[in-house]
Design a protein around this motif. Structure first.
Motif, PDB file in Angstrom:
ATOM      1  N   ASP A 119      21.991 -25.410   0.474  1.00  0.00           N
ATOM      2  CA  ASP A 119      23.442 -26.148   1.619  1.00  0.00           C
ATOM      3  C   ASP A 119      24.397 -26.328   0.749  1.00  0.00           C
ATOM      4  N   GLU A 120      25.684 -25.086   0.474  1.00  0.00           N
ATOM      5  CA  GLU A 120      26.197 -25.392  -0.373  1.00  0.00           C
ATOM      6  C   GLU A 120      27.504 -27.109  -0.269  1.00  0.00           C
ATOM      7  N   GLU A 121      27.627 -27.214   1.281  1.00  0.00           N
ATOM      8  CA  GLU A 121      28.137 -28.505   0.707  1.00  0.00           C
ATOM      9  C   GLU A 121      27.593 -30.009   0.260  1.00  0.00           C
ATOM     10  N   ARG A 122      26.470 -29.227   0.341  1.00  0.00           N
ATOM     11  CA  ARG A 122      25.683 -30.812  -0.554  1.00  0.00           C
ATOM     12  C   ARG A 122      25.324 -30.557  -1.837  1.00  0.00           C
ATOM     13  N   CYS A 123      25.541 -29.137  -2.166  1.00  0.00           N
ATOM     14  CA  CYS A 123      25.097 -29.038  -4.106  1.00  0.00           C
ATOM     15  C   CYS A 123      26.518 -29.624  -4.365  1.00  0.00           C
ATOM     16  N   THR A 124      26.496 -29.747  -5.683  1.00  0.00           N
ATOM     17  CA  THR A 124      27.305 -30.779  -6.681  1.00  0.00           C
ATOM     18  C   THR A 124      28.102 -30.116  -7.667  1.00  0.00           C
ATOM     19  N   SER A 125      26.771 -28.276  -8.019  1.00  0.00           N
ATOM     20  CA  SER A 125      26.985 -27.783  -9.379  1.00  0.00           C
ATOM     21  C   SER A 125      26.589 -28.273 -10.150  1.00  0.00           C
ATOM     22  N   CYS A 126      25.273 -29.482 -10.373  1.00  0.00           N
ATOM     23  CA  CYS A 126      25.232 -30.288 -11.348  1.00  0.00           C
ATOM     24  C   CYS A 126      24.284 -29.571 -12.457  1.00  0.00           C
ATOM     25  N   GLY A 127      23.968 -28.177 -11.951  1.00  0.00           N
ATOM     26  CA  GLY A 127      22.920 -27.454 -12.562  1.00  0.00           C
ATOM     27  C   GLY A 127      21.575 -27.487 -13.007  1.00  0.00           C
ATOM     28  N   SER A 128      20.497 -28.486 -12.676  1.00  0.00           N
ATOM     29  CA  SER A 128      19.405 -28.347 -12.240  1.00  0.00           C
ATOM     30  C   SER A 128      18.210 -27.807 -12.179  1.00  0.00           C
ATOM     31  N   CYS A 129      18.708 -27.132 -10.885  1.00  0.00           N
ATOM     32  CA  CYS A 129      17.602 -25.526 -10.445  1.00  0.00           C
ATOM     33  C   CYS A 129      18.027 -24.623 -11.291  1.00  0.00           C
ATOM     34  N   THR A 130      19.249 -24.502 -11.893  1.00  0.00           N
ATOM     35  CA  THR A 130      19.724 -22.908 -13.141  1.00  0.00           C
ATOM     36  C   THR A 130      18.734 -23.050 -13.739  1.00  0.00           C
ATOM     37  N   ALA A 131      17.909 -24.406 -14.423  1.00  0.00           N
ATOM     38  CA  ALA A 131      17.091 -24.113 -15.518  1.00  0.00           C
ATOM     39  C   ALA A 131      15.713 -24.261 -15.407  1.00  0.00           C
ATOM     40  N   ILE A 132      15.320 -24.233 -14.175  1.00  0.00           N
ATOM     41  CA  ILE A 132      13.578 -24.144 -13.867  1.00  0.00           C
ATOM     42  C   ILE A 132      13.083 -22.838 -12.742  1.00  0.00           C
ATOM     43  N   CYS A 133      15.062 -22.597 -12.532  1.00  0.00           N
ATOM     44  CA  CYS A 133      14.368 -21.193 -11.468  1.00  0.00           C
ATOM     45  C   CYS A 133      14.051 -19.946 -12.650  1.00  0.00           C
ATOM     46  N   PRO A 134      12.840 -19.259 -11.949  1.00  0.00           N
ATOM     47  CA  PRO A 134      12.441 -18.336 -13.236  1.00  0.00           C
ATOM     48  C   PRO A 134      12.670 -17.132 -12.950  1.00  0.00           C
ATOM     49  N   SER A 135      14.115 -16.802 -11.576  1.00  0.00           N
ATOM     50  CA  SER A 135      14.312 -15.428 -11.254  1.00  0.00           C
ATOM     51  C   SER A 135      15.403 -15.545 -11.457  1.00  0.00           C
ATOM     52  N   GLY A 136      16.731 -16.353 -12.326  1.00  0.00           N
ATOM     53  CA  GLY A 136      17.368 -16.394 -11.914  1.00  0.00           C
ATOM     54  C   GLY A 136      18.231 -15.968 -10.149  1.00  0.00           C
ATOM     55  N   ALA A 137      17.573 -16.493  -9.300  1.00  0.00           N
ATOM     56  CA  ALA A 137      18.687 -16.461  -8.066  1.00  0.00           C
ATOM     57  C   ALA A 137      19.339 -17.740  -7.822  1.00  0.00           C
ATOM     58  N   LEU A 138      19.011 -18.540  -8.828  1.00  0.00           N
ATOM     59  CA  LEU A 138      20.271 -19.700  -9.045  1.00  0.00           C
ATOM     60  C   LEU A 138      20.584 -19.445 -10.468  1.00  0.00           C
ATOM     61  N   TYR A 139      22.084 -19.296 -10.540  1.00  0.00           N
ATOM     62  CA  TYR A 139      23.156 -18.980 -11.827  1.00  0.00           C
ATOM     63  C   TYR A 139      23.858 -19.756 -11.697  1.00  0.00           C
ATOM     64  N   ILE A 140      24.405 -20.482 -12.417  1.00  0.00           N
ATOM     65  CA  ILE A 140      26.287 -20.489 -12.809  1.00  0.00           C
ATOM     66  C   ILE A 140      27.417 -19.923 -13.016  1.00  0.00           C
ATOM     67  N   GLU A 141      28.169 -19.696 -12.128  1.00  0.00           N
ATOM     68  CA  GLU A 141      29.155 -19.161 -12.186  1.00  0.00           C
ATOM     69  C   GLU A 141      30.108 -19.298 -12.797  1.00  0.00           C
ATOM     70  N   ARG A 142      30.656 -18.366 -14.065  1.00  0.00           N
ATOM     71  CA  ARG A 142      32.296 -19.330 -14.472  1.00  0.00           C
ATOM     72  C   ARG A 142      33.428 -17.805 -13.899  1.00  0.00           C
ATOM     73  N   PRO A 143      34.482 -18.971 -13.626  1.00  0.00           N
ATOM     74  CA  PRO A 143      35.375 -19.371 -14.795  1.00  0.00           C
ATOM     75  C   PRO A 143      34.867 -20.861 -14.669  1.00  0.00           C
ATOM     76  N   ASP A 144      34.508 -21.664 -12.495  1.00  0.00           N
ATOM     77  CA  ASP A 144      34.320 -22.857 -11.898  1.00  0.00           C
ATOM     78  C   ASP A 144      33.226 -23.136 -12.691  1.00  0.00           C
ATOM     79  N   MET A 145      32.030 -22.533 -12.998  1.00  0.00           N
ATOM     80  CA  MET A 145      30.860 -23.209 -13.291  1.00  0.00           C
ATOM     81  C   MET A 145      30.378 -23.694 -11.941  1.00  0.00           C
ATOM     82  N   SER A 146      30.650 -23.299 -11.168  1.00  0.00           N
ATOM     83  CA  SER A 146      29.890 -23.446  -9.731  1.00  0.00           C
ATOM     84  C   SER A 146      28.638 -22.524  -9.725  1.00  0.00           C
ATOM     85  N   VAL A 147      27.353 -23.150  -9.059  1.00  0.00           N
ATOM     86  CA  VAL A 147      25.926 -23.368  -9.189  1.00  0.00           C
ATOM     87  C   VAL A 147      26.046 -22.059  -7.655  1.00  0.00           C
ATOM     88  N   ARG A 148      25.707 -20.416  -7.799  1.00  0.00           N
ATOM     89  CA  ARG A 148      25.041 -19.394  -6.640  1.00  0.00           C
ATOM     90  C   ARG A 148      23.707 -19.389  -6.067  1.00  0.00           C
TER      91      ARG A 148
END
Ligand code: SF4
Ligand code: SF4
Length: 133
Positions: free
Chosen positions: A79-108
């Protein structure tokens, strides 16, 4: 029997076994690996289509050697509206499906890489990751 889409979960101690070879050779199954994240030193996950007359026997074999087998009838959504791009999920996602996009550091979220492990569901503090059946 109609092809079946499944997700397999391996523990580290069985990740190096020739399970796919046995499915093909012993159970005469046609395997189409859609996504894989397998490391001999770690747990692994694999998403595949299985076709053939002995699908259930093949799945029973996998379970007998300790592989977790789950029918893939669900998908993960963000839910992109709800996501705050805190990054917590990117550290535990084993497949890289959740990642930080630069330069705005949003989580995709890249659903093609998701192996439906559910780890992000509990990691997300605002419940932006959801499972849909
Ligand atoms: S369920 Fe979540 S943590 Fe697991 S692979 Fe998919 S996006 Fe990553
Ligand atoms: S844990 Fe939740 S809020 Fe934080 S980046 Fe991931 S989806 Fe967004």
């Amino acid at each position: 029997m109609a092809p079946k889409k499944v997700v397999l979960r391996f523990s580290a101690d069985i990740a190096d076994q020739p399970m796919i070879y046995k499915l093909v050779k012993d159970y005469d199954l046609v395997i189409n690996i859609l996504k894989a994240n397998v490391n001999p030193q770690k747990e692994g996950t694999m998403v595949m289509d299985i076709a053939g007359e002995q699908i259930e026997a093949g799945i029973n074999y996998l379970r007998s050697v300790g592989v977790g087998v789950q029918s893939l009838t669900e998908e993960i959504i963000q839910d992109e509206e709800r996501c705050t791009s805190c990054g917590s999920c990117t550290a535990i996602c084993p497949s890289g499906a959740l990642y930080i996009e630069r330069p705005d550091m949003s989580v995709r979220f890249d659903s093609d890489r998701c192996v439906i492990c559910h780890l992000c569901l509990t990691a997300c503090p605002v419940r932006a990751m959801e499972v849909r059946f």
